[in-house]
Motif scaffolding. Structure first.
Motif, PDB file in Angstrom:
ATOM      1  N   LEU A 145       0.838  -1.201   0.000  1.00 53.51           N
ATOM      2  CA  LEU A 145       0.000   0.000   0.000  1.00 53.51           C
ATOM      3  C   LEU A 145       0.875   1.255   0.000  1.00 53.51           C
ATOM      4  O   LEU A 145       1.862   1.324   0.718  1.00 53.51           O
ATOM      5  CB  LEU A 145      -0.909   0.029   1.235  1.00 53.51           C
ATOM      6  CG  LEU A 145      -1.930  -1.106   1.397  1.00 53.51           C
ATOM      7  CD1 LEU A 145      -2.822  -0.836   2.610  1.00 53.51           C
ATOM      8  CD2 LEU A 145      -2.786  -1.258   0.155  1.00 53.51           C
ATOM      9  N   ASN A 146       0.494   2.225  -0.817  1.00 49.09           N
ATOM     10  CA  ASN A 146       1.197   3.504  -0.764  1.00 49.09           C
ATOM     11  C   ASN A 146       0.344   4.521   0.004  1.00 49.09           C
ATOM     12  O   ASN A 146      -0.742   4.192   0.486  1.00 49.09           O
ATOM     13  CB  ASN A 146       1.571   3.998  -2.167  1.00 49.09           C
ATOM     14  CG  ASN A 146       0.337   4.219  -3.023  1.00 49.09           C
ATOM     15  OD1 ASN A 146      -0.754   4.473  -2.508  1.00 49.09           O
ATOM     16  ND2 ASN A 146       0.504   4.120  -4.329  1.00 49.09           N
ATOM     17  N   PHE A 147       0.843   5.733   0.115  1.00 49.39           N
ATOM     18  CA  PHE A 147       0.173   6.747   0.927  1.00 49.39           C
ATOM     19  C   PHE A 147      -1.252   6.978   0.431  1.00 49.39           C
ATOM     20  O   PHE A 147      -2.196   7.099   1.209  1.00 49.39           O
ATOM     21  CB  PHE A 147       0.979   8.046   0.893  1.00 49.39           C
ATOM     22  CG  PHE A 147       0.699   9.002   2.028  1.00 49.39           C
ATOM     23  CD1 PHE A 147      -0.267   8.749   2.999  1.00 49.39           C
ATOM     24  CD2 PHE A 147       1.440  10.172   2.143  1.00 49.39           C
ATOM     25  CE1 PHE A 147      -0.505   9.636   4.035  1.00 49.39           C
ATOM     26  CE2 PHE A 147       1.205  11.069   3.181  1.00 49.39           C
ATOM     27  CZ  PHE A 147       0.227  10.798   4.115  1.00 49.39           C
ATOM     28  N   GLU A 148      -1.403   6.993  -0.882  1.00 54.76           N
ATOM     29  CA  GLU A 148      -2.740   7.227  -1.427  1.00 54.76           C
ATOM     30  C   GLU A 148      -3.697   6.101  -1.020  1.00 54.76           C
ATOM     31  O   GLU A 148      -4.844   6.346  -0.629  1.00 54.76           O
ATOM     32  CB  GLU A 148      -2.685   7.344  -2.957  1.00 54.76           C
ATOM     33  CG  GLU A 148      -4.068   7.501  -3.529  1.00 54.76           C
ATOM     34  CD  GLU A 148      -4.079   7.918  -4.988  1.00 54.76           C
ATOM     35  OE1 GLU A 148      -3.017   8.276  -5.534  1.00 54.76           O
ATOM     36  OE2 GLU A 148      -5.171   7.886  -5.579  1.00 54.76           O
TER      37      GLU A 148
ATOM     38  N   PHE B  91      -0.481  16.536  -4.142  1.00 56.10           N
ATOM     39  CA  PHE B  91      -0.753  15.156  -3.723  1.00 56.10           C
ATOM     40  C   PHE B  91      -2.204  15.031  -3.246  1.00 56.10           C
ATOM     41  O   PHE B  91      -2.931  14.137  -3.652  1.00 56.10           O
ATOM     42  CB  PHE B  91       0.210  14.742  -2.608  1.00 56.10           C
ATOM     43  CG  PHE B  91       0.038  13.312  -2.179  1.00 56.10           C
ATOM     44  CD1 PHE B  91       0.420  12.285  -3.019  1.00 56.10           C
ATOM     45  CD2 PHE B  91      -0.528  13.002  -0.955  1.00 56.10           C
ATOM     46  CE1 PHE B  91       0.250  10.951  -2.640  1.00 56.10           C
ATOM     47  CE2 PHE B  91      -0.701  11.675  -0.570  1.00 56.10           C
ATOM     48  CZ  PHE B  91      -0.312  10.653  -1.415  1.00 56.10           C
ATOM     49  N   LEU B 142       5.450  12.699  -1.287  1.00 55.89           N
ATOM     50  CA  LEU B 142       4.357  12.010  -0.576  1.00 55.89           C
ATOM     51  C   LEU B 142       3.920  10.742  -1.312  1.00 55.89           C
ATOM     52  O   LEU B 142       3.559   9.749  -0.692  1.00 55.89           O
ATOM     53  CB  LEU B 142       3.169  12.952  -0.371  1.00 55.89           C
ATOM     54  CG  LEU B 142       3.413  14.133   0.585  1.00 55.89           C
ATOM     55  CD1 LEU B 142       2.157  14.988   0.732  1.00 55.89           C
ATOM     56  CD2 LEU B 142       3.882  13.656   1.959  1.00 55.89           C
ATOM     57  N   SER B 143       3.979  10.768  -2.635  1.00 47.91           N
ATOM     58  CA  SER B 143       3.560   9.572  -3.376  1.00 47.91           C
ATOM     59  C   SER B 143       4.570   8.438  -3.209  1.00 47.91           C
ATOM     60  O   SER B 143       4.282   7.292  -3.531  1.00 47.91           O
ATOM     61  CB  SER B 143       3.375   9.893  -4.854  1.00 47.91           C
ATOM     62  OG  SER B 143       4.625  10.195  -5.431  1.00 47.91           O
ATOM     63  N   LEU B 145       5.837   7.583  -0.260  1.00 49.81           N
ATOM     64  CA  LEU B 145       5.718   6.962   1.067  1.00 49.81           C
ATOM     65  C   LEU B 145       4.915   5.667   0.983  1.00 49.81           C
ATOM     66  O   LEU B 145       3.894   5.615   0.304  1.00 49.81           O
ATOM     67  CB  LEU B 145       5.011   7.915   2.045  1.00 49.81           C
ATOM     68  CG  LEU B 145       5.692   9.246   2.359  1.00 49.81           C
ATOM     69  CD1 LEU B 145       4.936   9.977   3.468  1.00 49.81           C
ATOM     70  CD2 LEU B 145       7.143   9.050   2.777  1.00 49.81           C
TER      71      LEU B 145
END
Lengths: 415, 415
Positions: A145-148, B91, B142-143, B145
């Protein structure tokens, strides 16, 4: 009657009733029970096995009788052809504690996770058929899983819903901090059920909130909701706290026949029925006989306890070991004149120490020299075994009986 | 005096004082002001520019005078050799609203983000030197992470701290749900400052909480903490709400000279000083003169307002356009006998509609045929311009003046 129930033949209906009779036995709660019945009915109708998830924490692989309450329930599903999904929560274990505050929650390596999982499985084999079990590690999907994705997941639950969890609610009430990452553990457990498409999740009543997260997220992700089957928590040998390794009030399923039997004899009388129901393989009829026997006074609590001890040893070491453990107990504690009521010595020190120091620390003997002399004179027994050597280490655990001379006995109570 | 201040020469010290005099002007709050002074001192001592961050929402690129309050402050730092970091929060924009509830928070494509950013920059050029600005898009980090990184980030803040944010606190008090993902927006803003190693973050007072997140996370990640510089919020033309596009109470910096001037004339008298201070390029001395002039009655509010209107137009369209706008205003609204106090018509309908319908809707004329006749007789003016064609569409905005015949005026008040 639900739509799916209406489609069953009489034979199928009775099969559903039969299975439900087994699954509902000894449980604390099924949420919701109608959905369980529908799932079983569908499974019978379509000849399709149900998927039953059990989540495991990879950081503490010592299995004790408390765990077997859930394992026995799993076995019942397995015996009826359903699929057990063992889920190792290794993603959490690999993260450790991001606040760095908890020493206990140290980061596990891949090797440690694999080793601990193997340790689980070797012990589980005594209760369930591990050949037929599906194994899953949640790092497989959670690490992807990524941040999104995390934002999408977090968008499917409210802060208020999470704060309803008892321990969160309590900490908020007492002004104790909750670190934001802690909110993610229930989310992960819920998401695991989305991925595994579980029909049922099993757990102790302390897993109530987390298992309902599975229902919540399955619904949010457009899947069929799992049913929660919550098993009662087994109190440990102290009769108060949930059986757990950290409380030192457990009987491990890998312990020796003697240790098991001895510890079983220290279970409080008032918990006997619960132990018989939750951890033995006795039929409902047998359970009823024991219960009424004790109520009427026809079955003495100590005899019941001996039956329990023997049964536990039989389940994990076979009938021969069970009979031997019983014989040994009789010869040492009954014929050997160990009194029914022994003074308890409360112990919160080391779990292992030199026998001479130990004898002095529990005030059975007043000095090291006296202790040494008594051992040399073969006057000290631990759990009925004569201490032959003044240099040995004693493994100290709950229910340990220490005898000096003919009449001086104490029993250890772990704190 | 702090350690770093003690190391300064007299000349350097006076340079620090000079810069601090500029930076502290017109701000609502600096948190903490001692740290700002230390940072400026260090920058002077080491001849190293400070990094000043301004975060931008890529979903609403229309820049109005409310934005220029912060832009002007940025320009002051730029004029002293410091580096502006414009941070496009793309983001968040690309994620949209994971709950799917907010239509406004629709997902933006890469192209839309780029286009909106470009729109910002074209407008910003009127206030800051865009050649010297650092541009950043937070999707860049951020993408990248993953879930584990997010857990680590979340482990560095408590739930209680997040719930202190005014809007969260309010929603909790009123039992309105907060979706868990919303807790991540302040975390992202804070993490951006960690990555960009900002010395200062600029924003309106409504960004108080979010900007302090930057300090919080920089400290947790072992970086030097940024200073928060909070600018007052500029009320819009209604004199009540913060200037914003959605409230239709704004003066856009891309609007025509006439629109700007006309709207400026509708600013409430009591906000004049604030507008002069926050959005014009007047020196502190000039501001003082205007203030005392109005207080003593030597400067009539309408004359002050005309000066404000002319100044705004000059700043964004040059002196020629400013003088022309002023002349036009004088000829239409003063010589043309537009009364000082016109009746207000409250309007909450379309922002564009056929002129004939509009004249009837605001009750200036009683029927469409009458309205048509009046236009054909060249008796209708909008913002002083004669309406030549019965088929045109009117753009309706706050402060629009509609005139029928010689004496009948109304002014539109947008609701």
């Amino acid at each position: 009657m639900s739509e799916v129930m209406k489609q069953l033949t009489a034979e199928q209906l009775s099969e559903v009733k039969r299975q439900m009779g087994i699954y509902t036995q000894g449980v604390q709660d099924i949420i919701p029970v109608e959905e369980l019945e529908n799932k079983v009915a569908k499974s019978v109708l379509e000849n399709r096995p149900l998927k039953i998830k059990l989540g495991l924490d990879p950081s503490a692989p010592d299995v004790h009788l408390g765990h077997t309450v859930v394992l026995k329930k799993m076995r019942q599903f397995q015996d009826n052809g359903h699929i057990i999904q063992l889920l190792i929560g290794d993603f959490t274990g690999k993260i450790g504690d991001p606040t760095g505050k908890s020493v206990a929650r140290k980061q596990l390596t891949d090797e440690e996770v694999k080793h601990n999982a193997k340790t689980y499985f070797e012990q589980f084999e005594k209760v369930v058929d591990m050949e037929k079990v599906e194994l899953h590690y949640n790092s497989q999907w959670l690490s992807q899983l990524n941040f999104e994705d995390v934002i999408q997941l977090a968008g499917k639950i409210t802060v208020a819903r999470l704060m309803e969890r008892d321990d969160f609610e309590e900490r908020i009430a007492f002004g104790k901090p909750i670190s934001l990452h802690e909110f993610f553990y229930p989310l992960m457990q819920g998401y695991d059920s989305v991925v595994l498409e579980c029909d049922i999740e099993l757990g102790g009543t302390d897993q109530h909130f987390n298992i309902l997260m599975g229902r919540h997220f399955q619904e949010k992700y457009g899947k069929e909701k799992q049913v929660a089957i919550l098993m009662p928590l087994l109190e440990g040998l102290d009769g108060i706290e949930k059986m757990s390794k950290s409380k030192k009030n457990y009987i491990g399923i890998d312990e020796s026949p003697q240790e098991m039997y001895g510890k079983a004899m220290s279970i409080p009388d008032e918990l006997m029925n619960k132990y018989f129901e939750l951890i033995t393989d006795f039929s409902p009829n047998n359970l009823e006989t024991i219960k009424t026997g004790m109520e009427s006074g026809n079955l003495h609590p100590r005899d019941a306890k001996m039956l329990l001890g023997k049964t536990i040893v039989r389940m994990y070491h076979g009938i021969e070991a069970a009979e031997k453990a019983e014989q040994q107990f009789i010869s040492v504690f009954q014929k050997g004149a160990a009194p029914d009521e022994m003074p308890l010595v409360e112990w919160r020190g080391n779990t292992e120490m030199p026998v001479i120091d130990f004898l002095v620390d529990i005030h059975l003997l007043s000095s090291k020299s006296e202790a040494r002399r008594m051992i040399e004179n073969r006057g000290v027994k631990i759990n009925g075994d004569k201490v032959e050597d003044t240099g040995i280490l004693v493994s100290i655990n709950h229910g340990l009986v220490v005898q000096v001379g003919k009449r001086k006995f104490v029993k250890i109570k772990m704190l």
